[in-house]
Design a protein around this motif. Structure first.
Motif, PDB file in Angstrom:
ATOM      1  N   VAL A 230       0.849  -1.192   0.000  1.00 42.88           N
ATOM      2  CA  VAL A 230       0.000   0.000   0.000  1.00 42.88           C
ATOM      3  C   VAL A 230       0.881   1.237   0.000  1.00 42.88           C
ATOM      4  O   VAL A 230       2.090   1.159   0.228  1.00 42.88           O
ATOM      5  N   GLU A 231       0.280   2.382  -0.237  1.00 41.41           N
ATOM      6  CA  GLU A 231       1.014   3.632  -0.117  1.00 41.41           C
ATOM      7  C   GLU A 231       1.401   3.851   1.348  1.00 41.41           C
ATOM      8  O   GLU A 231       0.675   3.433   2.258  1.00 41.41           O
ATOM      9  N   GLU A 233       1.257   6.228   3.480  1.00 44.50           N
ATOM     10  CA  GLU A 233       0.297   6.885   4.364  1.00 44.50           C
ATOM     11  C   GLU A 233      -0.941   6.026   4.637  1.00 44.50           C
ATOM     12  O   GLU A 233      -1.751   6.352   5.513  1.00 44.50           O
ATOM     13  N   LYS A 234      -1.084   4.892   3.913  1.00 38.61           N
ATOM     14  CA  LYS A 234      -2.243   4.023   4.103  1.00 38.61           C
ATOM     15  C   LYS A 234      -1.922   2.756   4.909  1.00 38.61           C
ATOM     16  O   LYS A 234      -2.797   1.926   5.146  1.00 38.61           O
ATOM     17  N   ALA A 237      -4.017   2.362   8.363  1.00 37.63           N
ATOM     18  CA  ALA A 237      -5.446   2.133   8.139  1.00 37.63           C
ATOM     19  C   ALA A 237      -5.691   0.772   7.513  1.00 37.63           C
ATOM     20  O   ALA A 237      -6.624   0.047   7.910  1.00 37.63           O
ATOM     21  N   GLU A 238      -4.888   0.393   6.530  1.00 39.07           N
ATOM     22  CA  GLU A 238      -5.064  -0.898   5.858  1.00 39.07           C
ATOM     23  C   GLU A 238      -4.830  -2.050   6.837  1.00 39.07           C
ATOM     24  O   GLU A 238      -5.570  -3.038   6.853  1.00 39.07           O
ATOM     25  N   GLN A 241      -7.722  -2.251   9.420  1.00 39.43           N
ATOM     26  CA  GLN A 241      -8.943  -2.781   8.801  1.00 39.43           C
ATOM     27  C   GLN A 241      -8.837  -4.304   8.637  1.00 39.43           C
ATOM     28  O   GLN A 241      -9.794  -5.034   8.932  1.00 39.43           O
ATOM     29  N   SER A 299       4.775  -1.014   2.599  1.00 40.92           N
ATOM     30  CA  SER A 299       4.838  -0.029   1.519  1.00 40.92           C
ATOM     31  C   SER A 299       6.203  -0.115   0.864  1.00 40.92           C
ATOM     32  O   SER A 299       7.149  -0.666   1.435  1.00 40.92           O
ATOM     33  N   VAL A 325      -2.230  -0.538  -3.203  1.00 44.69           N
ATOM     34  CA  VAL A 325      -3.432   0.202  -2.859  1.00 44.69           C
ATOM     35  C   VAL A 325      -3.110   1.671  -2.663  1.00 44.69           C
ATOM     36  O   VAL A 325      -2.130   1.995  -1.975  1.00 44.69           O
TER      37      VAL A 325
END
Length: 325
Positions: A230-231, A233-234, A237-238, A241, A299, A325
């Motif tokens: 994922v990026e 900054e994500k 959160a990823e 979740q 990332s 993502v």
């Protein structure tokens, strides 16, 4: 650290057609006599490696290169002089000493001089070339300690030489040097920037090549856990979740997030130094497997310097269906 008697014993195992795990500066290799087709074939059997997947021939010094290949273009000679011993592999036309079993049936061969005192001592004691892919099951995480090798391959290895933790931690850079304009086929321990500084011109890093080399399989360097990219900054959160959905999540927390709190099963703080990240990468993946993670969220670093090699390994670990993502 392996001593003289260990090295002599390992050399004897190689002469008898057996397999030896040896340390290099990159990762531990599973070595066999490069001129013994039956011994080379045993590497493929132990690893579960497709026989079409070429191996790297390790030699004791740049002065031996002409013994193993047909011709050495000026650019290849220049790179060997600057980066050997070191984490650079040159792909050249196969010489008669190299059996096709070691090249995956190709008329090219990958050759390098490792930068590790134990590996160099073994090559000197043995007196020949040693084919040595990473000492793990095909496609899985490469070993960077002797304990990693023992845990992965057990009694399938005739002898394990312990040279301590690997200093570089990711495999060598592979360069197609068959022509005057080299091409990087696999990013690794020698950076593109360092190669370009010596050559004086930019190098391409194609996503595919007509020459098969180690590390090109769609899924490689992979832990048991699924890797999701994922990026930066994500990441938090990823991961949170996925944890809420019932996964046992392992997180590669980017250095830029500075120890942020993450609700996950296990968290690895990624070093800010790319050299430290490369050195620890495979150990981090193994750690999250050992801690029971079934999903790893990570990332990609900036694809410059060693970050290019790290990004390459993470993409391969995520597999052919990976999505960022």
């Amino acid at each position: 650290m392996a001593g003289t008697s260990d090295i002599e014993k390992a050399a004897g195992v190689l002469r008898a057609g057996g397999l030896v795990a040896l340390p290099t500066e990159t990762v531990y290799g599973l070595g066999a006599n490069a001129e013994d087709p039956a011994a080379v074939s045993r590497i493929f059997q132990v690893k579960g490696r497709p026989p079409s997947h070429p191996l790297i021939v390790h030699i004791g010094g740049a002065e031996q290169l002409d013994d193993w290949v047909q011709e050495v273009p000026a650019t290849a000679r220049l790179l060997a002089e600057h980066f050997w011993p070191g984490p650079l592999t040159l792909v050249l036309r196969r010489g008669r000493r190299v059996p096709l079993e070691a090249t995956g049936g190709l008329e090219t061969v990958a050759v390098r001089v490792p930068d590790h005192p134990v590996a160099l001592a073994l090559l000197s004691a043995f007196g020949g070339g040693v084919t040595a892919p990473s000492a793990n099951r095909f496609g899985s995480v490469s070993p960077t300690t002797a304990d990693d090798v023992r845990a992965e391959l057990g009694d399938a290895v005739g002898f394990v030489l312990d040279g301590g933790p690997c200093e570089v931690g990711v495999e060598s850079t592979i360069v197609d040097a068959t022509g005057e304009i080299p091409t990087i086929l696999r990013p690794g321990g020698v950076t593109r920037e360092d190669l370009e500084a010596v050559l004086g011109f930019p190098l391409a890093v194609p996503t595919s090549s007509g020459i098969r080399v180690p590390g090109q399989h769609p899924s490689h360097y992979a832990p048991r856990a699924r890797v999701v990219l994922v990026e930066p900054e994500k990441v938090v959160a990823e991961a949170e979740q996925a944890q809420e959905l019932g996964h046992r999540v392992g997180v590669f927390l980017p250095a830029a997030l500075g120890g942020a709190e993450v609700k996950a099963h296990a968290v690895v703080q990624v070093p800010g130094s790319m050299a430290a990240y490369a050195r620890g990468l495979y150990g981090f993946l193994r750690e999250l497997d050992q801690r029971g993670c079934d999903l790893i969220v990570a990332s990609l670093p900036a694809e410059e310097g060693l970050g290019l090699a790290i990004a390459n390994r993470l993409r391969r670990a995520a597999g052919p269906r990976a999505t960022e993502v």
